[in-house]
Scaffold this motif. Structure first.
Motif, PDB file in Angstrom:
ATOM      1  N   ARG A   1       0.821  -1.209   0.000  1.00 17.26           N
ATOM      2  CA  ARG A   1       0.000   0.000   0.000  1.00 17.26           C
ATOM      3  C   ARG A   1       0.859   1.266   0.000  1.00 17.26           C
ATOM      4  NH1 ARG A   1      -4.307  -2.627   4.144  1.00 17.26           N
ATOM      5  NH2 ARG A   1      -5.513  -3.762   2.570  1.00 17.26           N
ATOM      6  N   ARG A   2       2.086   1.147   0.477  1.00 15.78           N
ATOM      7  CA  ARG A   2       2.977   2.292   0.372  1.00 15.78           C
ATOM      8  C   ARG A   2       3.456   2.471  -1.061  1.00 15.78           C
ATOM      9  NH1 ARG A   2       6.227   0.575   4.824  1.00 15.78           N
ATOM     10  NH2 ARG A   2       4.790   0.923   6.536  1.00 15.78           N
TER      11      ARG A   2
ATOM     12  N   MET B   1      -3.157   5.919  -2.601  1.00 20.98           N
ATOM     13  CA  MET B   1      -4.521   6.132  -3.076  1.00 20.98           C
ATOM     14  C   MET B   1      -5.090   7.454  -2.569  1.00 20.98           C
ATOM     15  SD  MET B   1      -7.671   3.513  -3.083  1.00 20.98           S
ATOM     16  CE  MET B   1      -9.053   3.895  -4.135  1.00 20.98           C
TER      17      MET B   1
ATOM     18  N   PHE C   1      -8.803   9.426  -2.290  1.00 22.15           N
ATOM     19  CA  PHE C   1     -10.211   9.032  -2.328  1.00 22.15           C
ATOM     20  C   PHE C   1     -11.099  10.115  -2.931  1.00 22.15           C
ATOM     21  CE2 PHE C   1      -8.071   6.648   0.887  1.00 22.15           C
ATOM     22  CZ  PHE C   1      -8.584   5.375   0.783  1.00 22.15           C
TER      23      PHE C   1
ATOM     24  N   THR D   1     -10.263  13.440   2.514  1.00 20.00           N
ATOM     25  CA  THR D   1     -10.325  12.844   3.847  1.00 20.00           C
ATOM     26  C   THR D   1      -9.087  13.165   4.656  1.00 20.00           C
ATOM     27  OG1 THR D   1      -9.484  10.891   2.762  1.00 20.00           O
ATOM     28  CG2 THR D   1     -11.789  10.846   3.400  1.00 20.00           C
ATOM     29  N   PRO D   2      -8.934  14.443   5.035  1.00 21.35           N
ATOM     30  CA  PRO D   2      -7.848  14.729   5.978  1.00 21.35           C
ATOM     31  C   PRO D   2      -8.185  14.059   7.300  1.00 21.35           C
ATOM     32  CG  PRO D   2      -9.252  16.660   5.700  1.00 21.35           C
ATOM     33  CD  PRO D   2      -9.743  15.625   4.729  1.00 21.35           C
ATOM     34  N   LEU D   3      -7.187  13.512   7.959  1.00 13.64           N
ATOM     35  CA  LEU D   3      -7.431  12.972   9.300  1.00 13.64           C
ATOM     36  C   LEU D   3      -7.521  14.155  10.263  1.00 13.64           C
ATOM     37  CD1 LEU D   3      -4.921  10.009   9.110  1.00 13.64           C
ATOM     38  CD2 LEU D   3      -7.411   9.848   9.117  1.00 13.64           C
ATOM     39  N   PRO D   4      -8.251  13.981  11.352  1.00 16.05           N
ATOM     40  CA  PRO D   4      -8.461  15.104  12.265  1.00 16.05           C
ATOM     41  C   PRO D   4      -7.208  15.435  13.074  1.00 16.05           C
ATOM     42  CG  PRO D   4      -9.502  13.147  13.141  1.00 16.05           C
ATOM     43  CD  PRO D   4      -8.939  12.775  11.803  1.00 16.05           C
TER      44      PRO D   4
ATOM     45  N   TYR E   1       2.035  11.307   8.421  1.00  9.72           N
ATOM     46  CA  TYR E   1       1.383  10.102   8.948  1.00  9.72           C
ATOM     47  C   TYR E   1       2.042   8.815   8.438  1.00  9.72           C
ATOM     48  CZ  TYR E   1      -2.502   7.159  10.492  1.00  9.72           C
ATOM     49  OH  TYR E   1      -3.265   6.208  11.117  1.00  9.72           O
TER      50      TYR E   1
ATOM     51  N   ARG F   1       5.607   8.232   9.647  1.00  9.29           N
ATOM     52  CA  ARG F   1       5.645   7.857  11.064  1.00  9.29           C
ATOM     53  C   ARG F   1       5.220   6.402  11.248  1.00  9.29           C
ATOM     54  NH1 ARG F   1       3.311  13.458  13.322  1.00  9.29           N
ATOM     55  NH2 ARG F   1       5.295  14.430  13.872  1.00  9.29           N
ATOM     56  N   LEU F   2       4.256   5.959  10.435  1.00 10.64           N
ATOM     57  CA  LEU F   2       3.846   4.545  10.527  1.00 10.64           C
ATOM     58  C   LEU F   2       5.034   3.644  10.254  1.00 10.64           C
ATOM     59  CD1 LEU F   2       0.399   4.355   8.712  1.00 10.64           C
ATOM     60  CD2 LEU F   2       0.865   4.537  11.143  1.00 10.64           C
ATOM     61  N   LYS F   3       5.912   4.119   9.334  1.00 11.40           N
ATOM     62  CA  LYS F   3       7.067   3.310   8.970  1.00 11.40           C
ATOM     63  C   LYS F   3       8.107   3.330  10.076  1.00 11.40           C
ATOM     64  CE  LYS F   3       8.981   4.566   5.152  1.00 11.40           C
ATOM     65  NZ  LYS F   3       9.257   4.921   3.748  1.00 11.40           N
TER      66      LYS F   3
ATOM     67  N   ARG G   1      -0.094  13.796   0.899  1.00 14.29           N
ATOM     68  CA  ARG G   1       0.077  12.734   1.891  1.00 14.29           C
ATOM     69  C   ARG G   1       0.504  11.432   1.210  1.00 14.29           C
ATOM     70  NH1 ARG G   1      -5.132  12.263   5.435  1.00 14.29           N
ATOM     71  NH2 ARG G   1      -5.875  11.288   3.537  1.00 14.29           N
ATOM     72  N   VAL G   2      -0.059  11.189   0.014  1.00 14.53           N
ATOM     73  CA  VAL G   2       0.336   9.999  -0.739  1.00 14.53           C
ATOM     74  C   VAL G   2       1.750  10.172  -1.282  1.00 14.53           C
ATOM     75  CG1 VAL G   2      -0.131   8.702  -2.830  1.00 14.53           C
ATOM     76  CG2 VAL G   2      -2.004   9.306  -1.302  1.00 14.53           C
TER      77      VAL G   2
ATOM     78  N   LEU H   1       4.724   9.267   0.758  1.00 15.11           N
ATOM     79  CA  LEU H   1       5.084   7.850   0.878  1.00 15.11           C
ATOM     80  C   LEU H   1       6.137   7.452  -0.137  1.00 15.11           C
ATOM     81  CD1 LEU H   1       1.508   6.265   0.999  1.00 15.11           C
ATOM     82  CD2 LEU H   1       3.017   6.615   2.937  1.00 15.11           C
TER      83      LEU H   1
ATOM     84  N   TYR I   1     -11.559   7.353   7.638  1.00 12.77           N
ATOM     85  CA  TYR I   1     -10.311   7.506   8.395  1.00 12.77           C
ATOM     86  C   TYR I   1      -9.535   6.196   8.395  1.00 12.77           C
ATOM     87  CZ  TYR I   1     -12.027  11.917  10.349  1.00 12.77           C
ATOM     88  OH  TYR I   1     -12.490  13.187  10.511  1.00 12.77           O
TER      89      TYR I   1
ATOM     90  N   VAL J   1      -8.104   5.552   4.887  1.00 11.56           N
ATOM     91  CA  VAL J   1      -6.933   6.387   4.627  1.00 11.56           C
ATOM     92  C   VAL J   1      -5.725   5.794   5.326  1.00 11.56           C
ATOM     93  CG1 VAL J   1      -5.869   8.586   5.207  1.00 11.56           C
ATOM     94  CG2 VAL J   1      -8.138   8.534   4.183  1.00 11.56           C
TER      95      VAL J   1
ATOM     96  N   SER K   1      -4.573   2.733   3.608  1.00 18.37           N
ATOM     97  CA  SER K   1      -4.022   3.012   2.282  1.00 18.37           C
ATOM     98  C   SER K   1      -2.657   3.674   2.389  1.00 18.37           C
ATOM     99  CB  SER K   1      -4.979   3.882   1.470  1.00 18.37           C
ATOM    100  OG  SER K   1      -4.911   5.212   1.907  1.00 18.37           O
ATOM    101  N   LEU K   2      -2.357   4.271   3.546  1.00 17.70           N
ATOM    102  CA  LEU K   2      -1.032   4.865   3.729  1.00 17.70           C
ATOM    103  C   LEU K   2      -0.056   3.856   4.327  1.00 17.70           C
ATOM    104  CD1 LEU K   2      -2.092   8.369   5.046  1.00 17.70           C
ATOM    105  CD2 LEU K   2      -1.176   7.826   2.815  1.00 17.70           C
TER     106      LEU K   2
ATOM    107  N   GLN L   1      -1.815   0.102  14.141  1.00  9.51           N
ATOM    108  CA  GLN L   1      -1.468   1.503  13.952  1.00  9.51           C
ATOM    109  C   GLN L   1      -2.699   2.330  13.615  1.00  9.51           C
ATOM    110  OE1 GLN L   1       1.409   0.797  10.855  1.00  9.51           O
ATOM    111  NE2 GLN L   1       3.127   1.292  12.219  1.00  9.51           N
TER     112      GLN L   1
ATOM    113  N   LYS M   1      -3.599   5.348  15.917  1.00  8.17           N
ATOM    114  CA  LYS M   1      -3.278   6.680  15.406  1.00  8.17           C
ATOM    115  C   LYS M   1      -4.438   7.369  14.703  1.00  8.17           C
ATOM    116  CE  LYS M   1       1.534   5.879  15.369  1.00  8.17           C
ATOM    117  NZ  LYS M   1       2.821   5.842  14.751  1.00  8.17           N
TER     118      LYS M   1
END
Lengths: 253, 278, 282
Positions: free
Chosen positions: A86-87, A91, A93, A97-100, A109, A112-114, A162-163, A166, B165, B168, B171-172, B178, B182
């Motif tokens: 997925r990285r 994608m 959408f 859809t920004p995260l809050p 984001y 940091r997941l990585k 954001r994509v 990655l 959410y 997303v 997909s990231l 996580q 998060k």
């Protein structure tokens, strides 16, 4: 010159429970080009995009037949690590859809997941991604403010940034401009044409005009079947299939 | 003779309005009366002095500390258990036999009377686990009692987080864990904290279950194993034994003010939550 | 590594989710093993239908307490349910926004006030009022029912309100379009359609009333006797435990746990019924 294929979809069918969404689809997608997949609502385009990054697996009862190859290797192999896939295949959408959280945190984001924690590295990533998505100048002074406060168009460019952060190889865009005004749409289309130099872009346009404006190749889908695919100019100028020409000329339904 | 629809309409309207006004009147009467008699009692020394003479004199410092300690123990246990359960129900599983059993248990726990919790806490925590009448036994009993509240509010809050959410985050390149930590948890935190606050409210108001598990000591509790009494228990003993009506009123007024504050905070959280999700 | 962590987290959540199951199991088991011996000793029927409660003489009959619980709860339901439903209708159909903005938090406050405070207030106002108006000791079924009626209002109002609000808008609009008056619409369309929700509200309200201890302990008089009128004092299953648990030991304590078993069974039946009714609706 020999065509370079990034993705090959082979005899792909897709089911949710007993319902078949996609029928026996074959499609080759070229590197560094923009492919638009268009068709009426409910043709299975979103499902097709989500089969590429395996996001469909969130749906209970989803099942796929056939295969999808990325750089010649199946994305459905056992040893594929979903998060890495997925990285590689990012994608965007249809609804922004920004995260809050803050603009900065949104872009950072994925990194940091990585496991990236270094502040300097993160802010470099954020700056680069926002510049590539042509959003940097508008937000550079308020990176710490909530991403929800941005306008719809800015939010969608944030999602693209954001994509990009990655550093993916493929970018899927599912009707990214469907809710946006013409000016925001133009900005996004501009950045897409610049981005194709480095990425393979698969776009589900929200209308035919967009497909015509930005894509190198187009594919027409109808009720889960791929009807026709080819160069942008060829398909719009003289479609081979009657259904394609009906749809393009608006004689459908 | 048939009654005209207009007449029925009028009578019904009058009945419904008077029911509503009656309820408001009774509520205001209870609150105003307790505050009227109790507020004059509340002073710095009332809040900071230990009860003397069985509670006839002195303040209510030790019941206040007892309330805080017992509530803290209950929250410390019920919150992780409740939130964990809620995440399991909302994120990790489809509706199945196991979720039905979990839900049935939680709903049943919600219906069990506090006196039965008291019996259970007494025999299990006080006697069987040999904790004695103590802050710990009282707090653990309350933890079980408020668990369903925390589960229900947390699950609702988690389910209210938009599916996009999650998509997303996946997909990231996010893993399930996580994504939950998060993307989902931060968005649900307000609803979850509302559940925690409601739980605090129930702990503060509870009497029967604590009376049987924490004992009724007037001394200041010094550890988790000290017996103690909470404000509600203190109030009950003062009023029932007729030890000191004025101190009883003071304690009750303080309780009502506390509950009022808890409700205001909870409503503020819910309103912010709703505004954000609009 | 990450796969491993994923699985671990799943099982941690599952383990946490088992907390409520194990809590319910522990409660059930510990109440039962501590109460069963005395029931076995005196016999189920003697325990439930026995008229005499004298733990020091080895007499353990809880029938008067069962009657006490049932009468007080019934009285509370008769008083509280109609008022509660009226309030819910008021909130959903009649209340101007300014009033409902006061009313809802007020009901919430009503739900949050400690039950001992209600009992105390009842002792100060309701009990003397009954004594002066109707005679008798004042400590009575009636006093307990009034206090409990107030206490179940939040339960009845909020669940009824939710089930009315859950109705599709076109029910009401359709009825009004047919020429029904507002009240006729409420009476013949809205209330019947929200019936299962209202039934659940009533059952849960009854469950709350029958399980309440501290509010009624002060106003019921707590006499172990079959009442002859609603002005007589009674003792309920809950107050029996609340009063005597402090000093009970041996078989006496077992008998109080046995009282708890009976209460527990009644509550579980009510809960299961309420859960069944709400689920059927969906």
């Amino acid at each position: 010159m020999q065509d370079q294929y990034k993705i090959n979809i082979r005899d792909m069918s897709f089911f949710i429970e007993k319902k078949q969404i996609i029928y026996d689809l074959n499609l080759d997608i070229r590197t560094n080009e923009i492919l638009s997949i268009f068709g009426p609502a409910g043709s299975g385009i979103t499902t097709l995009l989500r089969a590429l990054n395996r996001l469909n697996e969130l749906i209970p009862g989803a099942r796929i037949e056939g295969d999808i190859l990325l750089d010649g290797k199946s994305v459905y192999r056992k040893e594929v690590v979903l998060t890495e896939l997925r990285r590689k295949i990012g994608m965007v959408f249809d609804v922004p859809t920004p995260l809050p959280m803050s603009i900065f945190d949104n872009i950072a984001y994925g990194a940091r997941l990585k496991g990236e924690k270094n502040k300097k590295v993160l802010s470099d990533i954020v700056e680069r991604a926002l510049k590539e998505a042509a959003l940097w100048d508008e937000v550079k002074n308020r990176l710490k403010t909530s991403a929800l406060a941005l306008s719809g168009g800015q939010q969608q460019r944030l999602c693209i940034a954001r994509v990009l952060a990655l550093e993916p190889e493929v970018i899927l865009l599912d009707r990214p401009c469907s809710g946006l005004d013409p000016i925001s749409t133009a900005k996004i289309e501009d950045s897409l044409t610049q981005l194709k130099e480095r990425f393979t872009i698969i776009l589900a346009p929200h209308n035919l005009q967009q497909a015509g404006r930005v894509s190198d190749y187009v594919a027409f889908m109808l009720m889960g079947e791929l009807i026709e695919t080819g160069k942008n100019d060829d398909i719009f100028a003289n479609p081979k299939d009657q259904r394609t020409s009906d749809y393009i000329t608006g004689r459908f339904g | 003779m048939r009654v005209k629809p207009k007449t029925t309409e009028l009578i019904a309207k009058i009945l419904i309005w008077s029911a509503a006004i009656f309820v408001l009147a009774v509520l205001s009467f209870i609150i105003i009366y307790i505050l009227y008699r109790g507020l004059p009692m509340i002073s710095w020394s009332f809040l900071t002095e230990i009860p003397r003479n069985m509670g006839r004199d002195g303040g209510i410092a030790s019941p206040i500390v007892g309330t805080i300690m017992v509530t803290a123990v209950a929250i410390a246990l019920a919150v992780p258990l409740g939130i964990g359960t809620a995440f399991y129900l909302a994120e990790y599983t489809k509706e199945s036999g196991i979720t039905r059993v979990i839900r049935f248990s939680a709903e049943s726990l919600a219906g069990i009377p506090s006196i039965v919790y008291g019996l259970f806490g007494f025999i299990f925590f006080v006697i069987y686990l040999n904790l004695g009448w103590s802050v710990l036994a009282g707090g653990l009993t309350l933890a079980v009692m408020i668990l369903p509240t925390v589960i229900r509010t947390s699950e609702e809050a988690i389910r209210a987080v938009p599916q996009s959410y999650r998509e997303v985050s996946f997909s990231l390149g996010g893993t399930k864990w996580q994504t939950i930590i998060k993307a989902v948890f931060p968005s649900a935190i307000q609803g979850i904290s509302n559940g925690i606050i409601l739980g605090v409210g129930r702990c503060v108001a509870e009497t029967a279950a604590i009376m049987l598990t924490a004992g009724g000591a007037l001394r200041m509790a010094t550890s988790l194993f000290s017996p103690t009494r909470t404000m509600a228990v203190h109030f009950y003993i003062l009023a029932r034994e007729g030890i000191s009506m004025s101190n009883a009123y003071g304690t009750a007024a303080l309780l009502i003010i506390l509950i009022f504050i808890i409700n205001v905070v909870s409503n503020a959280l819910v309103n912010r939550f709703m505004a954000k999700n609009r | 590594m990450s796969k491993f962590r994923e699985n671990i987290s799943k099982y941690i959540f599952l383990a946490l989710a088992f907390s409520s199951i194990s809590a319910l199991a522990l409660i059930t088991i510990f109440i039962i093993i501590n109460g069963i011996p005395i029931i076995a000793e005196v016999g189920v029927l003697n325990f439930i239908f026995g008229m005499s409660w004298a733990p020091s003489h080895g007499e353990f009959g809880i029938f008067p307490m069962i009657i006490g619980s049932v009468t007080v709860t019934l009285g509370a339901a008769l008083l509280g349910v109609p008022i509660g439903i009226c309030c819910a209708v008021f909130l959903t159909e009649f209340a101007p926004q300014t009033i409902s903005r006061i009313f809802r938090p007020a009901i919430q406050l009503l739900a949050g006030i400690p039950s001992v405070v209600y009992g105390f207030w009842g002792l100060l106002f309701i009990v003397p009022m009954i004594r002066n108006w109707f005679g008798g000791p004042g400590l009575s079924i009636l006093a307990g029912s009034i206090i409990l009626a107030i206490m179940v209002l939040p339960t009845v109002i909020s669940i009824t309100e939710v089930s009315i609000l859950a109705l599709p808008r076109n029910y009401k609009e359709g009825a009004l379009a047919l020429g029904l008056t507002h009240w006729q619409t409420i009476y013949s369309v809205i209330l019947p359609s929200a019936k299962s929700g209202i039934v659940a509200a009533v059952i849960l309200g009854i469950g709350r009333a029958i399980g309440e201890t501290m509010a009624v302990i002060m106003v019921l008089g707590n006499a172990v006797a079959i009442p002859e009128s609603i002005l007589d004092p009674v003792r309920t299953l809950t107050t029996n435990i609340g009063i005597e648990m402090g000093y009970a030991a041996g078989t006496h304590r077992q008998a109080l746990f046995a009282t708890g078993i009976v209460l527990f069974i009644i509550i579980m039946i009510l809960n299961a019924t309420a859960q069944y009714v709400t689920r059927k609706k969906k």
